[in-house]
Design an enzyme around this catalytic site. Structure first.
Site, PDB file in Angstrom:
ATOM      1  N   CYS A  13       9.771   0.411  -4.141  1.00  0.00           N
ATOM      2  CA  CYS A  13       8.976   1.526  -4.556  1.00  0.00           C
ATOM      3  C   CYS A  13       9.684   2.801  -4.307  1.00  0.00           C
ATOM      4  CB  CYS A  13       7.690   1.640  -3.965  1.00  0.00           C
ATOM      5  SG  CYS A  13       7.605   2.121  -2.138  1.00  0.00           S
TER       6      CYS A  13
ATOM      7  N   GLU B 144      10.571  -2.543   3.205  1.00  0.00           N
ATOM      8  CA  GLU B 144      11.621  -2.038   3.516  1.00  0.00           C
ATOM      9  C   GLU B 144      11.786  -0.974   4.621  1.00  0.00           C
ATOM     10  OE1 GLU B 144      10.030  -2.345   0.927  1.00  0.00           O
ATOM     11  OE2 GLU B 144      11.161  -2.177  -1.202  1.00  0.00           O
TER      12      GLU B 144
ATOM     13  N   CYS C 296       5.661  -0.606   4.129  1.00  0.00           N
ATOM     14  CA  CYS C 296       6.376  -1.347   3.135  1.00  0.00           C
ATOM     15  C   CYS C 296       7.356  -2.177   3.970  1.00  0.00           C
ATOM     16  CB  CYS C 296       7.143  -0.618   1.876  1.00  0.00           C
ATOM     17  SG  CYS C 296       6.096  -0.085   0.646  1.00  0.00           S
TER      18      CYS C 296
ATOM     19  N   ASN D  23       5.866  -6.262   4.964  1.00  0.00           N
ATOM     20  CA  ASN D  23       4.841  -5.313   4.764  1.00  0.00           C
ATOM     21  C   ASN D  23       3.724  -5.230   5.877  1.00  0.00           C
ATOM     22  OD1 ASN D  23       4.015  -7.403   3.013  1.00  0.00           O
ATOM     23  ND2 ASN D  23       2.855  -6.213   1.938  1.00  0.00           N
ATOM     24  N   VAL D  24       3.466  -4.390   6.368  1.00  0.00           N
ATOM     25  CA  VAL D  24       2.345  -4.356   7.277  1.00  0.00           C
ATOM     26  C   VAL D  24       1.227  -3.324   6.674  1.00  0.00           C
ATOM     27  CG1 VAL D  24       1.772  -4.067   9.554  1.00  0.00           C
ATOM     28  CG2 VAL D  24       3.841  -5.120   9.089  1.00  0.00           C
ATOM     29  N   GLU D  25      -0.032  -3.941   6.302  1.00  0.00           N
ATOM     30  CA  GLU D  25      -1.211  -3.053   5.673  1.00  0.00           C
ATOM     31  C   GLU D  25      -1.971  -2.599   6.818  1.00  0.00           C
ATOM     32  OE1 GLU D  25      -2.579  -4.988   2.355  1.00  0.00           O
ATOM     33  OE2 GLU D  25      -0.483  -4.489   1.215  1.00  0.00           O
TER      34      GLU D  25
ATOM     35  N   CYS E 161      10.230   4.002  -0.769  1.00  0.00           N
ATOM     36  CA  CYS E 161      11.478   3.035  -0.106  1.00  0.00           C
ATOM     37  C   CYS E 161      12.597   3.457  -0.719  1.00  0.00           C
ATOM     38  CB  CYS E 161      11.059   1.629  -0.155  1.00  0.00           C
ATOM     39  SG  CYS E 161       9.888   1.109   0.623  1.00  0.00           S
TER      40      CYS E 161
HETATM   41  N1  THU Z   1       5.330  -3.202  -0.915  1.00  0.00           N
HETATM   42  C1  THU Z   1       6.698  -3.005  -0.384  1.00  0.00           C
HETATM   43  O1  THU Z   1       6.462  -3.707   0.829  1.00  0.00           O
HETATM   44  N2  THU Z   1       7.550  -2.757  -0.886  1.00  0.00           N
HETATM   45  C2  THU Z   1       7.521  -1.925  -1.875  1.00  0.00           C
HETATM   46  O2  THU Z   1       8.856  -1.578  -2.334  1.00  0.00           O
HETATM   47  C3  THU Z   1       6.661  -2.130  -2.842  1.00  0.00           C
HETATM   48  C4  THU Z   1       5.498  -2.371  -2.103  1.00  0.00           C
HETATM   49  C5  THU Z   1       4.269  -3.639  -0.397  1.00  0.00           C
HETATM   50  C6  THU Z   1       3.236  -2.480   0.174  1.00  0.00           C
HETATM   51  C7  THU Z   1       1.775  -3.122   0.030  1.00  0.00           C
HETATM   52  O3  THU Z   1       1.406  -3.777   1.336  1.00  0.00           O
HETATM   53  C8  THU Z   1       2.021  -4.002  -1.057  1.00  0.00           C
HETATM   54  O4  THU Z   1       3.384  -4.121  -1.441  1.00  0.00           O
HETATM   55  C9  THU Z   1       1.311  -3.917  -2.433  1.00  0.00           C
HETATM   56  O5  THU Z   1       1.713  -2.475  -2.766  1.00  0.00           O
END
Ligand code: THU
Length: 149
Positions: A103, A72, A70, A59-61, A106
């Protein structure tokens, strides 16, 4: 980065042998590269491609929060950047190494690259994506519902 994994297929297309420990290890390795300064939830994902490749993402916020990517999404991008193909199995883990459920957004993205048969790590028995996203909207709906052709 990763070697190709052997994919063993039986007569049925649903019989795919997956080295889940190897896939989880790849997801746990890439989780270290997650950029998650806002949620502090670090996520890594690894997907097995139908040609044996293993593709990974984390994940890259983003400071805008809503634009965060996310893990995925990274897998889907790596799949295509590496030459395309179809995902047959996926493992997603959090920073503690335990599996994390994809999620809703995704699940839809995974539907495009793996379809209903995609096997998703659920900690115990893997589940099909069709179970996680019943009644999904997908590429075939565009074919059957488009007007004016
Ligand atoms: N996140 C994912 O990378 N994949 C998911 O399927 C669920 C959530 C990440 C997004 C965010 O950076 C962090 O988890 C918290 O929601």
């Amino acid at each position: 980065m990763f070697e190709r994994a052997a994919i063993v297929r039986g007569l049925g297309s649903d019989e795919v042998s997956v080295d889940w420990e190897r896939l989880r290890a790849a997801a746990r390795a890439v989780v270290a590269n997650a950029y998650a300064p806002y949620s502090r939830v670090h996520v890594g994902a690894a997907g097995l491609v139908d040609d044996g490749r293993v593709v990974v993402g984390c994940n890259v916020e983003n400071a805008s929060y809503g634009l965060s990517l996310c893990a995925e999404c990274g897998v889907a991008s790596a799949l295509h950047a590496g030459g395309g193909g179809r995902l047959v199995a996926l493992s997603v883990v959090a920073g503690d190494g335990d599996f994390l459920a994809p999620c809703g957004r995704c699940r839809q993205i995974l539907w495009e690259v793996g379809g209903p048969e995609l096997l998703v790590d659920a900690g115990g028995e893997p589940v099909r994506l069709a179970t996680l996203l019943p009644g999904a909207f997908g590429p075939s709906d565009l074919v059957t519902r488009a007007e004016g052709d």
